[in-house]
Design an enzyme around this catalytic site. Structure first.
Site, PDB file in Angstrom:
ATOM      1  N   GLY A  72      38.394  37.663  24.930  1.00 29.46           N
ATOM      2  CA  GLY A  72      38.104  38.713  23.952  1.00 29.46           C
ATOM      3  C   GLY A  72      38.259  38.209  22.527  1.00 29.46           C
ATOM      4  O   GLY A  72      37.475  38.551  21.635  1.00 29.46           O
ATOM      5  N   THR A  73      39.265  37.389  22.313  1.00 27.41           N
ATOM      6  CA  THR A  73      39.506  36.868  20.960  1.00 27.41           C
ATOM      7  C   THR A  73      38.309  36.033  20.499  1.00 27.41           C
ATOM      8  O   THR A  73      37.861  36.155  19.348  1.00 27.41           O
ATOM      9  CB  THR A  73      40.800  36.014  20.952  1.00 27.41           C
ATOM     10  OG1 THR A  73      41.880  36.832  21.410  1.00 27.41           O
ATOM     11  CG2 THR A  73      41.106  35.486  19.571  1.00 27.41           C
ATOM     12  N   ASN A 151      44.541  49.341  22.141  1.00 24.42           N
ATOM     13  CA  ASN A 151      45.293  48.738  23.237  1.00 24.42           C
ATOM     14  C   ASN A 151      46.706  49.279  23.356  1.00 24.42           C
ATOM     15  O   ASN A 151      47.276  49.294  24.433  1.00 24.42           O
ATOM     16  CB  ASN A 151      45.330  47.213  23.084  1.00 24.42           C
ATOM     17  CG  ASN A 151      45.602  46.766  21.670  1.00 24.42           C
ATOM     18  OD1 ASN A 151      44.881  47.119  20.744  1.00 24.42           O
ATOM     19  ND2 ASN A 151      46.650  46.001  21.481  1.00 24.42           N
ATOM     20  N   GLN A 179      39.488  46.837  25.545  1.00 25.84           N
ATOM     21  CA  GLN A 179      40.277  47.776  26.358  1.00 25.84           C
ATOM     22  C   GLN A 179      39.406  48.847  27.002  1.00 25.84           C
ATOM     23  O   GLN A 179      39.819  49.484  27.966  1.00 25.84           O
ATOM     24  CB  GLN A 179      41.369  48.439  25.512  1.00 25.84           C
ATOM     25  CG  GLN A 179      42.492  47.506  25.119  1.00 25.84           C
ATOM     26  CD  GLN A 179      43.304  46.989  26.318  1.00 25.84           C
ATOM     27  OE1 GLN A 179      43.287  47.578  27.401  1.00 25.84           O
ATOM     28  NE2 GLN A 179      43.997  45.882  26.123  1.00 25.84           N
ATOM     29  N   SER A 199      36.523  41.310  27.607  1.00 22.80           N
ATOM     30  CA  SER A 199      37.337  40.192  28.097  1.00 22.80           C
ATOM     31  C   SER A 199      37.579  40.368  29.588  1.00 22.80           C
ATOM     32  O   SER A 199      37.977  41.454  30.031  1.00 22.80           O
ATOM     33  CB  SER A 199      38.671  40.199  27.344  1.00 22.80           C
ATOM     34  OG  SER A 199      39.545  39.264  27.925  1.00 22.80           O
ATOM     35  N   GLY A 200      37.389  39.288  30.359  1.00 18.40           N
ATOM     36  CA  GLY A 200      37.492  39.375  31.809  1.00 18.40           C
ATOM     37  C   GLY A 200      38.827  39.881  32.320  1.00 18.40           C
ATOM     38  O   GLY A 200      38.881  40.751  33.185  1.00 18.40           O
ATOM     39  N   HIS A 201      39.926  39.354  31.750  1.00 18.07           N
ATOM     40  CA  HIS A 201      41.224  39.622  32.390  1.00 18.07           C
ATOM     41  C   HIS A 201      41.725  41.046  32.192  1.00 18.07           C
ATOM     42  O   HIS A 201      42.761  41.414  32.733  1.00 18.07           O
ATOM     43  CB  HIS A 201      42.271  38.587  31.944  1.00 18.07           C
ATOM     44  CG  HIS A 201      42.762  38.726  30.533  1.00 18.07           C
ATOM     45  ND1 HIS A 201      43.998  39.233  30.233  1.00 18.07           N
ATOM     46  CD2 HIS A 201      42.199  38.411  29.342  1.00 18.07           C
ATOM     47  CE1 HIS A 201      44.191  39.212  28.921  1.00 18.07           C
ATOM     48  NE2 HIS A 201      43.115  38.714  28.359  1.00 18.07           N
ATOM     49  N   THR A 237      30.273  23.555  28.326  1.00 20.50           N
ATOM     50  CA  THR A 237      29.933  23.676  29.751  1.00 20.50           C
ATOM     51  C   THR A 237      30.470  24.999  30.286  1.00 20.50           C
ATOM     52  O   THR A 237      31.617  25.367  30.032  1.00 20.50           O
ATOM     53  CB  THR A 237      30.527  22.489  30.541  1.00 20.50           C
ATOM     54  OG1 THR A 237      29.975  21.295  29.987  1.00 20.50           O
ATOM     55  CG2 THR A 237      30.189  22.570  32.018  1.00 20.50           C
ATOM     56  N   CYS A 325      50.394  40.774  22.672  1.00 22.89           N
ATOM     57  CA  CYS A 325      50.316  39.603  21.809  1.00 22.89           C
ATOM     58  C   CYS A 325      51.359  39.647  20.708  1.00 22.89           C
ATOM     59  O   CYS A 325      51.653  38.637  20.101  1.00 22.89           O
ATOM     60  CB  CYS A 325      48.934  39.494  21.193  1.00 22.89           C
ATOM     61  SG  CYS A 325      47.670  39.519  22.435  1.00 22.89           S
TER      62      CYS A 325
END
Ligand code: PLP
Length: 400
Positions: A72-73, A151, A179, A199-201, A237, A325
């Protein structure tokens, strides 16, 4: 409970078994480089293309509008820097005081490099005044970056209206939906954002993968410059396993979002209602009418959020005292400060955030433990003792 009760899903989520399953072959069996000439590597481009379709579906977008990133960042940085570089004559940007550090610290950094930044305030419930936004947009405003959902409190901003205002005034709208993804609709036919970060996580895909939606026609200069990957918009990659996992996670989110949202909101509301009932001097922070279904931010006045977290941790319960964070710095939350939450309440704030894997039994276990924890900590708290004395002295018993 022996098992961990994980109520910190705004910090990160477990990788869904369905996601892990589709990822595993890419580590040992299909580990090629999608840019290779041979079929072993080159054929992986098809798998990436399929994942791009799945991610695009979450946005109701075209596949050409999706760029894979590492988190996300990165998506936030790529969006803001990419637009600013595309409009070198415009030196102003707008954001809010309650953004994630991925946007806020970047904005501060840009200020030190000659940009002007307007930080929009929020009210006591964390809401924006859209007239402030209207007034702030200038002819030299390159980009307006406003999050979809906060968040820390879960407060949801009216991104459709925000987008309309920004577009009417001729600026670019970037929305940090890290979020919101998986919890709210990201349909770009109704959200007039030019760029959207995810963001994936945060939605049961792994860490190390994210995406940036870039609406067709948006002027954008690549942030990570390198090879031809992502049609020249992001070199490096490809993280094939992560990308395939993100695709599957977006598919799961798209098909189960509404049902999961109501289920998690019911768990969250059960926790919140009983906490308010059983524990005195608590307040819920944020806009309770416009909130993520999985989030509650509760202040237990006169004690430290960190102390509550440690006590919860002893019982295998994971929560958070503010943004993942910023925790560790013991700095009071910038979000709650911007909202004007009183000092004693800010320090005692705890965020509980749910996911598809939480159950009612877990909520009930937290409810069984929490009142005792709060009572124990308040008994040790000088602030609580002083408050009790003050209460006595200001409210003397009127009867002899
Ligand atoms: N934006 C928001 C609103 C977030 O909550 C987070 C992470 O907590 C980020 C951006 C950063 O995402 P990542 O951890 O993938 O870099």
């Amino acid at each position: 409970m022996d098992q961990v009760i994980y109520l910190d899903n705004n910090a990160t989520t477990a990788v869904a078994p369905e996601v892990l399953e589709v990822m595993l072959p890419y580590y040992q069996k299909s580990y090629g480089n999608p840019s290779s000439m041979h079929t072993f590597g080159g054929s992986l481009a098809h798998d990436i293309a399929r994942a791009r379709e799945q991610v695009a579906s979450l946005f109701a977008a075209q596949t050409s509008e999706i760029v894979f990133t590492s988190c996300g960042t990165e998506s936030d940085n790529a969006a803001l820097r990419g637009v600013l570089e595309a409009y070198p004559e415009k030196r102003h940007l707008i954001t809010t005081r309650v953004e994630h550090p991925a946007v806020l610290n970047l904005a501060k950094h840009l200020e030190q490099h000659g940009y002007q930044v307007t930080y929009l305030p929020v009210d006591m419930q964390g809401r924006l005044d859209l007239d402030h936004l209207r007034a702030a947009i200038r002819p030299d405003t390159a980009v307006v970056s406003i999050m979809y959902a906060n968040n820390e409190t879960g407060t949801v901003f009216p991104v459709t209206q925000i987008g309309q205002i920004v577009k009417e005034r001729g600026s670019v709208f970037h929305c940090d939906a890290v979020q919101a993804a998986g919890k709210l609709s990201l349909d770009t036919r109704s959200i007039p954002a030019d760029l959207i970060s995810i963001s994936g996580h945060k939605l049961h895909a792994p860490k190390g993968v994210g995406a940036l939606y870039i609406r067709r026609g948006t002027r954008f200069v690549p942030f990570i410059i390198g090879g031809h990957q992502e049609h020249g918009r992001r070199g490096g990659t490809e993280n094939v396993a992560g990308i395939v996992g993100l695709g599957r996670a977006c598919e799961l989110a798209r098909t189960s979002r509404e049902q999961e949202g109501s289920r998690q909101a019911a768990l969250r509301d059960r926790l919140e209602a009983r906490v308010l009932e059983r524990i005195s001097e608590v307040q819920v922070n944020g806009d309770r009418d416009h909130r993520l279904p999985n989030t509650t931010n509760i202040s237990f006045s006169y004690i430290e959020g960190e102390a509550i977290l440690l006590k919860l941790n002893e019982r295998n319960i994971c929560a958070s005292s503010g943004s993942a964070c910023t925790s560790g710095s013991l700095e009071p939350s910038h979000v709650l400060r911007a909202m004007g939450v009183p000092f004693t309440a800010i320090h005692g704030s705890v965020r509980f955030s749910f996911s598809r894997y939480n159950t009612e039994a877990e909520v009930d276990f937290v409810l069984q433990e929490l009142p005792g924890i709060i009572a124990e900590l308040r008994n040790m708290s000088p602030f609580w003792a002083r408050r009790a004395r003050e209460e006595k002295s200001t409210c003397p018993d009127p009867l002899p």
